[in-house]
Design an enzyme around this catalytic site. Structure first.
Site, PDB file in Angstrom:
ATOM      1  N   SER A 217       0.835  -1.201   0.000  1.00  0.00           N
ATOM      2  CA  SER A 217       0.000   0.000   0.000  1.00  0.00           C
ATOM      3  C   SER A 217       0.866   1.246   0.000  1.00  0.00           C
ATOM      4  CB  SER A 217      -0.900   0.017   1.234  1.00  0.00           C
ATOM      5  OG  SER A 217      -0.117   0.285   2.394  1.00  0.00           O
ATOM      6  N   LYS A 218       0.277   2.320  -0.528  1.00  0.00           N
ATOM      7  CA  LYS A 218       0.993   3.581  -0.572  1.00  0.00           C
ATOM      8  C   LYS A 218       1.279   4.076   0.843  1.00  0.00           C
ATOM      9  CE  LYS A 218       0.282   8.392  -1.983  1.00  0.00           C
ATOM     10  NZ  LYS A 218       1.625   8.839  -1.654  1.00  0.00           N
ATOM     11  N   ARG A 219       0.321   3.845   1.719  1.00  0.00           N
ATOM     12  CA  ARG A 219       0.506   4.310   3.096  1.00  0.00           C
ATOM     13  C   ARG A 219       1.732   3.689   3.749  1.00  0.00           C
ATOM     14  NH1 ARG A 219      -4.303   3.622   6.801  1.00  0.00           N
ATOM     15  NH2 ARG A 219      -2.810   3.164   8.444  1.00  0.00           N
TER      16      ARG A 219
ATOM     17  N   ASP B  35       4.918   4.934   2.016  1.00  0.00           N
ATOM     18  CA  ASP B  35       5.263   6.296   2.459  1.00  0.00           C
ATOM     19  C   ASP B  35       5.966   6.239   3.810  1.00  0.00           C
ATOM     20  OD1 ASP B  35       4.284   7.535   0.270  1.00  0.00           O
ATOM     21  OD2 ASP B  35       2.386   8.188   1.169  1.00  0.00           O
TER      22      ASP B  35
END
Ligand code: GLU
Length: 504
Positions: free
Chosen positions: A261-263, A266
Protein backbone atom coordinates in the site's frame (compact mmCIF):
# COMPACT_ATOMS: atom_id res chain seq x y z
CA UNK A 1 -1.67 -14.62 -29.43
CA UNK A 2 -3.05 -11.24 -28.52
CA UNK A 3 -2.91 -9.75 -25.05
CA UNK A 4 -3.87 -6.40 -23.67
CA UNK A 5 -3.21 -4.06 -20.82
CA UNK A 6 -6.42 -2.22 -20.03
CA UNK A 7 -5.89 0.42 -17.36
CA UNK A 8 -8.52 2.84 -16.17
CA UNK A 9 -7.16 6.39 -16.07
CA UNK A 10 -8.18 7.03 -12.48
CA UNK A 11 -4.84 8.23 -11.10
CA UNK A 12 -1.18 7.34 -11.20
CA UNK A 13 -0.56 3.84 -12.48
CA UNK A 14 0.36 1.69 -9.50
CA UNK A 15 3.53 -0.40 -9.66
CA UNK A 16 1.34 -3.55 -9.59
CA UNK A 17 -0.26 -2.30 -12.80
CA UNK A 18 3.17 -1.79 -14.29
CA UNK A 19 4.02 -5.41 -13.49
CA UNK A 20 0.78 -6.54 -15.18
CA UNK A 21 1.71 -4.53 -18.27
CA UNK A 22 5.22 -5.97 -18.25
CA UNK A 23 3.99 -9.57 -18.01
CA UNK A 24 1.59 -9.00 -20.89
CA UNK A 25 4.39 -7.45 -22.91
CA UNK A 26 6.83 -10.28 -22.16
CA UNK A 27 4.20 -12.88 -22.99
CA UNK A 28 3.43 -11.21 -26.32
CA UNK A 29 7.09 -10.89 -27.28
CA UNK A 30 7.89 -14.43 -26.25
CA UNK A 31 5.04 -15.83 -28.33
CA UNK A 32 5.48 -13.43 -31.24
CA UNK A 33 2.03 -12.14 -30.47
CA UNK A 34 0.60 -8.66 -30.15
CA UNK A 35 0.46 -6.42 -27.11
CA UNK A 36 -2.42 -3.96 -27.00
CA UNK A 37 -2.90 -0.88 -24.83
CA UNK A 38 -6.57 -0.11 -24.27
CA UNK A 39 -7.86 2.68 -22.08
CA UNK A 40 -10.93 1.80 -20.03
CA UNK A 41 -12.35 5.22 -19.28
CA UNK A 42 -16.07 4.59 -19.03
CA UNK A 43 -16.28 5.54 -15.38
CA UNK A 44 -16.61 9.27 -15.86
CA UNK A 45 -16.79 9.95 -12.15
CA UNK A 46 -13.33 8.52 -11.57
CA UNK A 47 -11.57 9.98 -14.61
CA UNK A 48 -8.40 11.87 -13.69
CA UNK A 49 -6.73 14.16 -16.22
CA UNK A 50 -3.11 13.32 -16.86
CA UNK A 51 -3.47 9.66 -15.94
CA UNK A 52 -3.34 8.52 -19.55
CA UNK A 53 -0.23 10.57 -20.31
CA UNK A 54 1.30 9.09 -17.17
CA UNK A 55 0.79 5.57 -18.52
CA UNK A 56 2.42 6.49 -21.82
CA UNK A 57 5.38 8.08 -20.10
CA UNK A 58 5.82 5.03 -17.88
CA UNK A 59 5.81 2.76 -20.92
CA UNK A 60 8.38 4.97 -22.62
CA UNK A 61 10.61 4.97 -19.57
CA UNK A 62 10.54 1.20 -19.27
CA UNK A 63 10.57 0.47 -22.99
CA UNK A 64 7.24 -1.36 -22.91
CA UNK A 65 6.06 -0.72 -26.40
CA UNK A 66 2.54 -1.67 -27.46
CA UNK A 67 1.90 -3.01 -30.96
CA UNK A 68 -1.60 -1.55 -31.02
CA UNK A 69 -3.46 0.90 -28.89
CA UNK A 70 -4.01 4.54 -28.13
CA UNK A 71 -1.22 6.50 -29.82
CA UNK A 72 -0.20 3.40 -31.76
CA UNK A 73 -3.31 2.74 -33.86
CA UNK A 74 -4.24 -0.67 -35.19
CA UNK A 75 -6.97 -2.59 -36.97
CA UNK A 76 -9.28 -2.55 -33.95
CA UNK A 77 -9.26 1.19 -33.22
CA UNK A 78 -10.47 3.12 -31.38
CA UNK A 79 -8.66 1.78 -28.33
CA UNK A 80 -10.30 4.13 -25.89
CA UNK A 81 -13.62 2.96 -24.54
CA UNK A 82 -15.21 6.39 -24.32
CA UNK A 83 -14.86 6.49 -28.12
CA UNK A 84 -16.68 3.17 -28.48
CA UNK A 85 -19.84 4.11 -26.57
CA UNK A 86 -22.34 3.37 -29.32
CA UNK A 87 -21.00 -0.09 -29.81
CA UNK A 88 -21.70 -1.16 -26.23
CA UNK A 89 -25.28 0.05 -26.53
CA UNK A 90 -25.86 -2.21 -29.51
CA UNK A 91 -24.58 -5.23 -27.64
CA UNK A 92 -26.59 -4.42 -24.53
CA UNK A 93 -29.67 -4.10 -26.72
CA UNK A 94 -28.93 -7.49 -28.22
CA UNK A 95 -29.00 -9.05 -24.75
CA UNK A 96 -32.26 -7.25 -23.94
CA UNK A 97 -33.84 -8.44 -27.18
CA UNK A 98 -32.82 -12.00 -26.43
CA UNK A 99 -34.21 -11.83 -22.88
CA UNK A 100 -30.74 -12.14 -21.34
CA UNK A 101 -30.70 -8.69 -19.82
CA UNK A 102 -33.40 -6.34 -18.57
CA UNK A 103 -34.17 -2.74 -17.72
CA UNK A 104 -34.22 -1.76 -14.07
CA UNK A 105 -35.85 1.52 -13.02
CA UNK A 106 -35.20 1.39 -9.28
CA UNK A 107 -34.19 4.61 -7.62
CA UNK A 108 -31.25 4.77 -5.20
CA UNK A 109 -33.78 4.93 -2.34
CA UNK A 110 -35.56 1.84 -3.56
CA UNK A 111 -32.24 0.01 -3.79
CA UNK A 112 -31.36 1.04 -0.25
CA UNK A 113 -34.73 -0.15 0.99
CA UNK A 114 -34.17 -3.47 -0.76
CA UNK A 115 -30.84 -3.95 1.00
CA UNK A 116 -32.42 -3.06 4.33
CA UNK A 117 -35.19 -5.60 3.77
CA UNK A 118 -32.72 -8.32 2.89
CA UNK A 119 -30.59 -7.49 5.88
CA UNK A 120 -33.55 -7.75 8.22
CA UNK A 121 -34.57 -11.03 6.65
CA UNK A 122 -30.98 -12.19 7.20
CA UNK A 123 -30.63 -13.10 3.55
CA UNK A 124 -27.25 -14.58 2.54
CA UNK A 125 -26.77 -12.16 -0.31
CA UNK A 126 -28.01 -8.63 0.05
CA UNK A 127 -27.81 -7.98 -3.65
CA UNK A 128 -29.96 -7.50 -6.73
CA UNK A 129 -30.28 -11.03 -8.03
CA UNK A 130 -32.64 -13.69 -9.31
CA UNK A 131 -34.56 -13.62 -6.01
CA UNK A 132 -34.61 -9.98 -5.02
CA UNK A 133 -35.27 -8.74 -8.55
CA UNK A 134 -38.78 -10.19 -8.29
CA UNK A 135 -39.88 -7.46 -5.93
CA UNK A 136 -38.17 -4.61 -7.77
CA UNK A 137 -39.20 -2.29 -10.58
CA UNK A 138 -37.72 -3.80 -13.71
CA UNK A 139 -38.81 -5.04 -17.10
CA UNK A 140 -39.23 -8.54 -15.66
CA UNK A 141 -41.81 -7.44 -13.11
CA UNK A 142 -43.50 -4.52 -14.89
CA UNK A 143 -45.84 -4.93 -17.83
CA UNK A 144 -44.59 -4.22 -21.33
CA UNK A 145 -46.67 -1.08 -21.58
CA UNK A 146 -45.38 0.22 -18.23
CA UNK A 147 -41.82 -0.30 -19.42
CA UNK A 148 -42.52 1.45 -22.69
CA UNK A 149 -44.14 4.27 -20.84
CA UNK A 150 -41.23 4.76 -18.46
CA UNK A 151 -38.67 4.71 -21.27
CA UNK A 152 -40.85 7.11 -23.28
CA UNK A 153 -40.88 9.48 -20.31
CA UNK A 154 -37.08 9.32 -20.07
CA UNK A 155 -37.17 7.70 -16.66
CA UNK A 156 -33.62 6.83 -15.65
CA UNK A 157 -32.77 3.15 -15.93
CA UNK A 158 -29.88 0.75 -15.95
CA UNK A 159 -29.55 -2.49 -17.89
CA UNK A 160 -28.82 -5.56 -15.76
CA UNK A 161 -27.65 -9.01 -16.72
CA UNK A 162 -30.27 -11.67 -16.00
CA UNK A 163 -28.32 -14.30 -14.10
CA UNK A 164 -30.27 -17.54 -13.81
CA UNK A 165 -30.21 -19.60 -10.63
CA UNK A 166 -28.52 -22.92 -9.93
CA UNK A 167 -25.97 -22.88 -12.69
CA UNK A 168 -22.38 -23.77 -12.20
CA UNK A 169 -20.01 -21.27 -13.75
CA UNK A 170 -16.48 -22.50 -14.20
CA UNK A 171 -13.26 -21.44 -15.79
CA UNK A 172 -9.70 -22.67 -15.86
CA UNK A 173 -7.27 -20.04 -14.77
CA UNK A 174 -3.77 -20.65 -16.13
CA UNK A 175 -2.26 -19.84 -12.75
CA UNK A 176 -4.93 -20.88 -10.29
CA UNK A 177 -6.44 -23.83 -12.09
CA UNK A 178 -10.13 -24.66 -11.92
CA UNK A 179 -12.43 -21.96 -10.52
CA UNK A 180 -16.07 -22.90 -9.91
CA UNK A 181 -18.85 -20.66 -8.69
CA UNK A 182 -22.59 -21.14 -8.35
CA UNK A 183 -24.60 -18.58 -10.26
CA UNK A 184 -26.57 -18.12 -7.03
CA UNK A 185 -23.58 -16.13 -5.84
CA UNK A 186 -23.47 -13.85 -8.85
CA UNK A 187 -25.74 -10.83 -8.78
CA UNK A 188 -27.54 -9.27 -11.71
CA UNK A 189 -24.67 -6.91 -12.47
CA UNK A 190 -25.37 -3.58 -14.08
CA UNK A 191 -24.14 -3.63 -17.68
CA UNK A 192 -25.26 -0.17 -18.78
CA UNK A 193 -25.42 2.72 -16.36
CA UNK A 194 -28.11 5.38 -16.34
CA UNK A 195 -25.66 7.83 -17.97
CA UNK A 196 -25.62 5.60 -21.05
CA UNK A 197 -22.11 4.37 -20.33
CA UNK A 198 -21.27 0.70 -20.07
CA UNK A 199 -19.84 -0.70 -16.86
CA UNK A 200 -16.34 -2.13 -16.78
CA UNK A 201 -17.65 -5.71 -17.09
CA UNK A 202 -19.65 -5.16 -20.25
CA UNK A 203 -17.13 -3.00 -22.07
CA UNK A 204 -14.20 -5.19 -21.05
CA UNK A 205 -15.77 -8.40 -22.34
CA UNK A 206 -17.03 -6.86 -25.58
CA UNK A 207 -13.66 -5.30 -26.32
CA UNK A 208 -11.67 -8.40 -25.48
CA UNK A 209 -13.91 -10.28 -27.88
CA UNK A 210 -13.85 -7.72 -30.68
CA UNK A 211 -10.11 -7.15 -30.32
CA UNK A 212 -9.57 -10.90 -30.54
CA UNK A 213 -7.75 -11.11 -27.23
CA UNK A 214 -6.47 -14.64 -26.68
CA UNK A 215 -5.18 -14.30 -23.11
CA UNK A 216 -6.37 -12.04 -20.33
CA UNK A 217 -3.45 -11.54 -17.96
CA UNK A 218 -4.43 -9.28 -15.07
CA UNK A 219 -4.24 -8.77 -11.33
CA UNK A 220 -5.75 -11.17 -8.86
CA UNK A 221 -8.24 -8.54 -7.74
CA UNK A 222 -10.18 -9.31 -10.93
CA UNK A 223 -10.53 -13.01 -10.22
CA UNK A 224 -13.93 -12.57 -8.49
CA UNK A 225 -15.22 -10.89 -11.67
CA UNK A 226 -14.04 -13.66 -13.96
CA UNK A 227 -17.13 -15.93 -13.53
CA UNK A 228 -19.37 -13.01 -14.43
CA UNK A 229 -17.26 -12.44 -17.52
CA UNK A 230 -17.63 -16.11 -18.43
CA UNK A 231 -21.40 -15.69 -18.12
CA UNK A 232 -21.24 -12.73 -20.46
CA UNK A 233 -19.26 -14.71 -23.02
CA UNK A 234 -21.91 -17.43 -22.75
CA UNK A 235 -24.77 -15.00 -23.15
CA UNK A 236 -23.21 -13.42 -26.22
CA UNK A 237 -22.48 -16.85 -27.70
CA UNK A 238 -18.72 -16.20 -27.74
CA UNK A 239 -17.59 -19.14 -25.66
CA UNK A 240 -15.62 -20.73 -28.49
CA UNK A 241 -13.28 -17.78 -28.71
CA UNK A 242 -13.27 -16.87 -25.04
CA UNK A 243 -9.78 -15.79 -23.93
CA UNK A 244 -7.80 -17.83 -21.45
CA UNK A 245 -7.43 -16.21 -18.05
CA UNK A 246 -4.31 -15.75 -15.94
CA UNK A 247 -4.73 -13.86 -12.66
CA UNK A 248 -1.41 -12.59 -11.30
CA UNK A 249 -0.55 -12.89 -7.60
CA UNK A 250 -0.96 -9.85 -5.37
CA UNK A 251 1.97 -7.66 -4.47
CA UNK A 252 2.47 -7.75 -0.72
CA UNK A 253 4.20 -5.38 1.67
CA UNK A 254 7.94 -6.12 2.05
CA UNK A 255 7.27 -8.03 5.29
CA UNK A 256 4.57 -10.09 3.62
CA UNK A 257 1.86 -8.76 5.93
CA UNK A 258 -0.95 -7.59 3.72
CA UNK A 259 -1.28 -5.88 0.39
CA UNK A 260 1.37 -3.44 -0.79
CA UNK A 261 0.00 0.00 0.00
CA UNK A 262 0.99 3.58 -0.57
CA UNK A 263 0.51 4.31 3.10
CA UNK A 264 2.94 1.67 4.19
CA UNK A 265 5.39 2.61 1.44
CA UNK A 266 5.26 6.30 2.46
CA UNK A 267 5.94 5.29 6.03
CA UNK A 268 9.06 3.40 5.02
CA UNK A 269 10.15 5.88 2.40
CA UNK A 270 9.91 3.93 -0.82
CA UNK A 271 7.73 4.58 -3.89
CA UNK A 272 4.87 2.49 -5.27
CA UNK A 273 4.51 4.47 -8.48
CA UNK A 274 6.82 4.40 -11.49
CA UNK A 275 7.06 8.19 -11.88
CA UNK A 276 6.48 11.23 -9.70
CA UNK A 277 2.83 12.21 -9.65
CA UNK A 278 0.78 15.08 -8.34
CA UNK A 279 -2.90 14.35 -8.06
CA UNK A 280 -4.63 17.17 -9.96
CA UNK A 281 -7.66 17.05 -7.66
CA UNK A 282 -6.08 16.86 -4.24
CA UNK A 283 -2.58 18.17 -4.95
CA UNK A 284 -1.21 15.12 -3.15
CA UNK A 285 2.29 14.26 -4.31
CA UNK A 286 3.66 10.76 -4.76
CA UNK A 287 7.24 9.85 -5.50
CA UNK A 288 8.26 7.73 -8.43
CA UNK A 289 10.91 5.08 -8.86
CA UNK A 290 12.37 6.97 -11.82
CA UNK A 291 12.97 10.14 -9.84
CA UNK A 292 14.36 8.14 -6.93
CA UNK A 293 17.14 6.98 -9.22
CA UNK A 294 15.97 3.53 -10.28
CA UNK A 295 17.20 2.54 -13.71
CA UNK A 296 14.59 1.24 -16.16
CA UNK A 297 16.53 -2.01 -16.74
CA UNK A 298 16.77 -2.64 -13.00
CA UNK A 299 13.09 -1.87 -12.50
CA UNK A 300 12.12 -4.23 -15.29
CA UNK A 301 14.24 -7.03 -13.89
CA UNK A 302 12.95 -6.43 -10.36
CA UNK A 303 9.29 -6.40 -11.45
CA UNK A 304 9.72 -9.46 -13.63
CA UNK A 305 10.86 -11.45 -10.59
CA UNK A 306 7.89 -10.35 -8.47
CA UNK A 307 5.59 -13.28 -8.99
CA UNK A 308 7.49 -15.09 -11.71
CA UNK A 309 10.56 -17.27 -11.33
CA UNK A 310 12.81 -18.75 -13.97
CA UNK A 311 13.18 -22.06 -12.13
CA UNK A 312 16.93 -21.48 -11.75
CA UNK A 313 19.16 -19.41 -9.49
CA UNK A 314 19.63 -16.75 -12.15
CA UNK A 315 18.46 -13.33 -11.02
CA UNK A 316 19.89 -10.90 -13.54
CA UNK A 317 18.11 -10.97 -16.86
CA UNK A 318 18.45 -8.68 -19.82
CA UNK A 319 15.20 -7.83 -21.53
CA UNK A 320 15.98 -10.31 -24.29
CA UNK A 321 16.58 -13.01 -21.71
CA UNK A 322 13.35 -12.18 -19.94
CA UNK A 323 11.44 -12.53 -23.20
CA UNK A 324 13.19 -15.81 -23.86
CA UNK A 325 12.53 -17.33 -20.43
CA UNK A 326 9.13 -15.90 -19.52
CA UNK A 327 6.20 -18.25 -19.23
CA UNK A 328 2.83 -18.15 -17.49
CA UNK A 329 3.50 -21.64 -16.11
CA UNK A 330 6.25 -20.22 -13.94
CA UNK A 331 4.10 -17.52 -12.35
CA UNK A 332 3.56 -18.22 -8.67
CA UNK A 333 0.15 -18.58 -7.08
CA UNK A 334 1.03 -16.97 -3.78
CA UNK A 335 1.44 -13.25 -3.22
CA UNK A 336 4.81 -11.70 -4.03
CA UNK A 337 6.59 -9.72 -1.32
CA UNK A 338 7.59 -6.33 -2.62
CA UNK A 339 11.11 -6.62 -1.29
CA UNK A 340 12.34 -3.08 -1.79
CA UNK A 341 15.84 -4.02 -0.60
CA UNK A 342 15.99 -6.48 -3.47
CA UNK A 343 14.90 -3.68 -5.77
CA UNK A 344 17.84 -1.62 -4.56
CA UNK A 345 20.15 -4.55 -5.10
CA UNK A 346 18.99 -4.82 -8.69
CA UNK A 347 19.64 -1.14 -9.16
CA UNK A 348 23.15 -1.48 -7.84
CA UNK A 349 23.87 -4.35 -10.19
CA UNK A 350 22.75 -2.35 -13.20
CA UNK A 351 24.33 0.90 -12.10
CA UNK A 352 27.76 -0.75 -12.02
CA UNK A 353 27.41 -1.49 -15.72
CA UNK A 354 26.41 1.99 -16.81
CA UNK A 355 29.36 3.67 -18.53
CA UNK A 356 31.19 6.41 -16.64
CA UNK A 357 30.43 8.76 -19.52
CA UNK A 358 26.68 8.18 -19.30
CA UNK A 359 26.65 8.65 -15.55
CA UNK A 360 28.75 11.79 -15.92
CA UNK A 361 26.01 13.46 -17.96
CA UNK A 362 23.47 13.16 -15.16
CA UNK A 363 26.10 13.95 -12.58
CA UNK A 364 27.11 17.18 -14.31
CA UNK A 365 23.46 18.23 -14.47
CA UNK A 366 23.15 17.65 -10.74
CA UNK A 367 26.34 19.62 -10.03
CA UNK A 368 25.01 22.40 -12.19
CA UNK A 369 21.94 22.66 -9.97
CA UNK A 370 24.28 23.00 -7.00
CA UNK A 371 26.23 25.70 -8.84
CA UNK A 372 29.35 23.60 -8.86
CA UNK A 373 31.58 23.78 -11.89
CA UNK A 374 33.27 20.60 -13.06
CA UNK A 375 34.98 19.43 -16.22
CA UNK A 376 33.72 16.48 -18.19
CA UNK A 377 36.91 14.52 -17.50
CA UNK A 378 36.71 15.07 -13.79
CA UNK A 379 33.04 14.06 -13.74
CA UNK A 380 33.85 10.87 -15.64
CA UNK A 381 36.65 10.05 -13.21
CA UNK A 382 34.43 10.63 -10.15
CA UNK A 383 31.60 8.50 -11.58
CA UNK A 384 34.09 5.75 -12.31
CA UNK A 385 35.35 5.83 -8.73
CA UNK A 386 31.94 6.03 -7.08
CA UNK A 387 29.57 3.91 -9.14
CA UNK A 388 30.37 0.59 -7.52
CA UNK A 389 29.72 2.04 -4.08
CA UNK A 390 26.29 3.57 -4.57
CA UNK A 391 22.78 2.32 -5.22
CA UNK A 392 21.43 5.39 -6.99
CA UNK A 393 23.14 7.84 -9.36
CA UNK A 394 22.32 10.85 -7.17
CA UNK A 395 24.38 9.30 -4.37
CA UNK A 396 27.51 9.93 -6.40
CA UNK A 397 27.03 13.57 -5.51
CA UNK A 398 25.48 13.08 -2.08
CA UNK A 399 28.12 10.66 -0.82
CA UNK A 400 31.05 12.34 -2.51
CA UNK A 401 30.70 16.04 -1.80
CA UNK A 402 34.33 16.01 -0.70
CA UNK A 403 35.33 15.98 -4.36
CA UNK A 404 34.37 19.67 -4.32
CA UNK A 405 34.05 20.74 -0.75
CA UNK A 406 36.84 20.64 1.83
CA UNK A 407 35.98 18.68 4.95
CA UNK A 408 34.41 20.76 7.69
CA UNK A 409 34.81 18.01 10.24
CA UNK A 410 36.86 14.87 10.56
CA UNK A 411 35.61 11.43 11.57
CA UNK A 412 36.18 11.56 15.31
CA UNK A 413 36.72 7.91 15.96
CA UNK A 414 39.53 7.74 13.46
CA UNK A 415 41.07 10.97 14.69
CA UNK A 416 41.07 9.70 18.27
CA UNK A 417 42.75 6.48 17.29
CA UNK A 418 45.15 7.58 14.59
CA UNK A 419 46.04 11.23 14.95
CA UNK A 420 49.32 11.29 16.78
CA UNK A 421 52.76 12.89 16.43
CA UNK A 422 53.98 10.17 14.11
CA UNK A 423 51.01 10.71 11.78
CA UNK A 424 51.57 14.45 11.84
CA UNK A 425 55.23 14.11 10.88
CA UNK A 426 54.42 11.67 8.11
CA UNK A 427 51.70 13.92 6.66
CA UNK A 428 53.89 17.02 6.74
CA UNK A 429 56.64 15.07 5.00
CA UNK A 430 54.06 13.95 2.48
CA UNK A 431 53.20 17.60 1.83
CA UNK A 432 56.85 18.30 1.13
CA UNK A 433 57.28 15.49 -1.38
CA UNK A 434 53.96 16.28 -3.05
CA UNK A 435 55.28 19.78 -3.67
CA UNK A 436 58.14 18.35 -5.70
CA UNK A 437 55.97 16.61 -8.28
CA UNK A 438 54.52 18.24 -11.40
CA UNK A 439 51.74 15.78 -12.15
CA UNK A 440 49.79 13.80 -9.64
CA UNK A 441 48.30 10.52 -10.81
CA UNK A 442 47.07 7.89 -8.37
CA UNK A 443 50.25 5.85 -9.01
CA UNK A 444 52.51 8.81 -8.30
CA UNK A 445 50.51 9.71 -5.18
CA UNK A 446 50.96 6.18 -3.88
CA UNK A 447 54.67 5.89 -4.66
CA UNK A 448 55.37 9.25 -3.01
CA UNK A 449 53.49 8.14 0.06
CA UNK A 450 55.49 4.91 0.12
CA UNK A 451 58.74 6.83 -0.05
CA UNK A 452 57.77 8.83 3.00
CA UNK A 453 56.59 5.76 4.87
CA UNK A 454 59.81 3.87 4.16
CA UNK A 455 61.79 6.74 5.52
CA UNK A 456 59.85 6.47 8.78
CA UNK A 457 59.73 2.70 8.77
CA UNK A 458 55.93 2.69 9.01
CA UNK A 459 53.54 0.37 7.18
CA UNK A 460 50.90 1.83 4.89
CA UNK A 461 48.07 0.25 6.86
CA UNK A 462 48.87 2.48 9.79
CA UNK A 463 48.22 5.79 8.04
CA UNK A 464 45.85 5.03 5.22
CA UNK A 465 42.62 5.54 7.14
CA UNK A 466 43.79 8.75 8.74
CA UNK A 467 44.93 10.05 5.38
CA UNK A 468 41.46 9.31 4.00
CA UNK A 469 39.85 11.24 6.83
CA UNK A 470 42.23 14.16 6.31
CA UNK A 471 41.40 14.31 2.61
CA UNK A 472 37.66 13.56 2.71
CA UNK A 473 36.55 13.99 6.31
CA UNK A 474 34.95 10.54 6.36
CA UNK A 475 36.15 7.03 7.04
CA UNK A 476 34.76 5.26 3.96
CA UNK A 477 34.80 5.77 0.21
CA UNK A 478 36.36 4.65 -3.04
CA UNK A 479 40.06 4.20 -3.76
CA UNK A 480 41.85 7.00 -1.90
CA UNK A 481 44.66 7.41 -4.43
CA UNK A 482 41.97 7.80 -7.09
CA UNK A 483 40.35 10.55 -5.02
CA UNK A 484 43.72 12.25 -4.57
CA UNK A 485 44.35 12.15 -8.32
CA UNK A 486 40.95 13.72 -9.00
CA UNK A 487 41.50 16.46 -6.42
CA UNK A 488 44.89 17.35 -7.84
CA UNK A 489 48.17 18.38 -6.25
CA UNK A 490 47.27 21.81 -4.90
CA UNK A 491 43.97 20.77 -3.36
CA UNK A 492 45.53 17.74 -1.68
CA UNK A 493 48.38 19.80 -0.26
CA UNK A 494 45.94 22.40 0.97
CA UNK A 495 43.75 19.79 2.69
CA UNK A 496 46.78 18.23 4.36
CA UNK A 497 47.97 21.60 5.58
CA UNK A 498 44.56 22.55 6.94
CA UNK A 499 44.34 19.25 8.78
CA UNK A 500 47.79 19.71 10.24
CA UNK A 501 46.76 23.10 11.51
CA UNK A 502 43.27 22.33 12.77
CA UNK A 503 43.11 18.77 14.07
CA UNK A 504 44.09 18.77 17.69
N1 GLU B 1 -9.80 -1.52 -16.38
C1 GLU B 1 -9.41 -2.58 -15.51
C2 GLU B 1 -8.33 -2.04 -14.60
O1 GLU B 1 -8.33 -0.88 -14.36
C3 GLU B 1 -8.91 -3.74 -16.34
C4 GLU B 1 -8.95 -5.06 -15.67
C5 GLU B 1 -8.73 -6.15 -16.70
O2 GLU B 1 -7.59 -6.28 -17.14
O3 GLU B 1 -9.69 -6.80 -17.07
O4 GLU B 1 -7.48 -2.70 -14.06
Amino acid sequence: MRVRFAPSPTGALHIGGVRTALYNYLFARKNKGKFILRIEDTDQGRFVPGAEAYINETFQWLGIEPDEGINYGGAFAPYKQSERKELYKTYAQQLIDEGKAYYAFDTPEELDAMRERLKEAKADNQVYDSLSRQSMRNSLTLSQSEVKDLIGKNAPYVIRLKVDRDQEVSLTDMIRGEVKVSSNNIDDKVLMKSDGMPTYHLANVIDDHLMKISHVIRGEEWLPSAPLHVLLYQNFGWVDTMPQFAHLPLLLKPDGNGKLSKRDADKHGYPVFPLDWTDPNTGEKSMGFREQGYLPEAMTNFLAMLGWNPGTEQELFTRTELVEHFSIERINKSGAKFDIEKGKWFNQQYLKNVSDETLATGYLALLDKENIGCTQDKAIAICGLMKERVTFPQEIWANGKYFFIQPEAYDEKVVQKKWDDEAKTIFSDYVNVLKTTDTLTSEIALSLLNTVLERHGVGIGKVMQMLRVVITGVAGGPDLMGIIAVLGKNEVISRLEIALKTIK
